[in-house]
Design an enzyme around this catalytic site. Sequence first.
Site, PDB file in Angstrom:
ATOM      1  CD  GLU A 296      -1.931   2.383   1.295  1.00  8.26           C
ATOM      2  OE1 GLU A 296      -1.467   3.160   0.961  1.00  8.26           O
ATOM      3  OE2 GLU A 296      -2.101   2.685   3.048  1.00  8.26           O
TER       4      GLU A 296
ATOM      5  CB  CYS B 179      -0.429   6.966   0.932  1.00 11.72           C
ATOM      6  SG  CYS B 179      -2.562   6.374   1.742  1.00 11.72           S
TER       7      CYS B 179
END
Length: 519
Positions: free
Chosen positions: A263, A297
């Site tokens: 991720e 993010c």
Amino acid sequence: MASLPFTLNDPSLLHEASLLNGKWVQSRSGKKFDVEDPGTREVWASCTNNEVADVDQYVETSYSAFKSYRQVNPRGRAKILLKWHELVTQAREDIAKIIVYETGKPTAEAIGEVDYALGFAWWFAGEAERIRGSIAQPSISNRRTLVIKQPIGVSVALVPWNFPVAMIIRKVAAALAAGCSMIVKPSPETPFSVMALADLALRAGLPAGVLNVISTDNTNTPSVSERLCKHPLVRKVTFTGSTAVGTIIARHCSEGLKKVTMELGGNCPFIVFDDADLDQAIAALMILKWRTAGQACTHANRVYIQSGVYDAFTQKILEATQKLQVGHGADKGTTMGPLTIGRGIEKIEKHVADAVRKGGKVLCGGKRPDNLQGYFFEPTIISGMTSDMLTTNEEIFGPLLGLYKFETEAEVVEKANDTSMGLASYCFTRNVSRTWRLLESLEAGMIGLNTGNSSGAENPFGGIKMSGYGKEAGKDVAIEEYLIQKTGTLTTSIKSDGNKDSNGCQAPRVGQLTSPAPL
């Protein structure tokens, strides 16, 4: 332990040690590293600093624990996770306080993170009992094909500092539900919230060694992480962090063919069309840009506004942003805290200077506040952004919002996709047909359609392109990351009278060729 700048209802939750096989231990060297409050830059606690020489015992005890934990039936695993959920719920205020002083988040955000994280413990408690194999009749009549699913083994979680509680529970709960053991290496900035979670897992009845936590400073993090990734007893690694570091982790894991979930970074576009509900879009953007001081993010990195509403939207987001109260996370009324690390400020200053040099106009912010001592930067909005600016091509990870103007759907889709990243995209429009088109045309693993909230225990979380691979959370897919499949082929008995198989079908004679020939 130094005098803490806050009090806990349960002081025993704060551990300046690592968790090894159910015991709180120091590193072999006895060295420690300091953890500072981003809001004041003052050290408030120290944690044990492990080195490469410490790693093997964490893996070996984890492997030993896995061999017995894998035999715990799914309901037993679910009960442990539900008890963990209960204990974390009871300790949410204490955990939130630790988060505030580790990350700088305002108290309300820290409590929100704990509540968000609890959803994963609850979800995976249910998923533990829903792991299913299959049985099928293949093309050869007297055979049956069985598929069983089993835990993959010792897993490693390497996590950053921006959501230490949410990411830990999301990863650990999935591994525990699958029957795996896990070693967590928390970020050097946020070890104590992770240790508190591990303590509560032990109290919930998790057997010793099933969850180990190894802490390091920034200097030892690369070498310790490499050893964890390359250790022959580790079978699975889950990493959240930058694409640059993720590439290194993937290279480490390739040597032992580890199963990996990545991720990674994002460069997320946020698109507002002329027909959008502007208030709805503003409300979403205020969270997607300023929560955690922009350090996520999935946050909006590039805000594209159609020309017909560009001026109106700009005024609305400017007015809303100017109401933010920047301050220490523990102070009442604070709505945006500091950045967690000092080098984040330098990056934002570099982005602002680049945008201004290339024609951008600073509408608010643009500098460090004069009256605050921590890692603070004013919430900054810059209009007139262009494709050649750093902010267009790099993940910002800070409180900088750049506004871009566009004319057509085709134009903005091309611009939105013009990045190596593909984590999340967001679009706001009342046009239903356009919504469906954007869902298919935007290149991202998660698409927010008239919403900025794409993450939850029920939803698969993960990106495409250089934003990584694999999924966390969601039905079936996340727990599959911690499972292996075995295929069993069973030949049924053949009746001796007549040349018939057990289904009454003609069975091949010895030496007789069949088409297709069985392997």
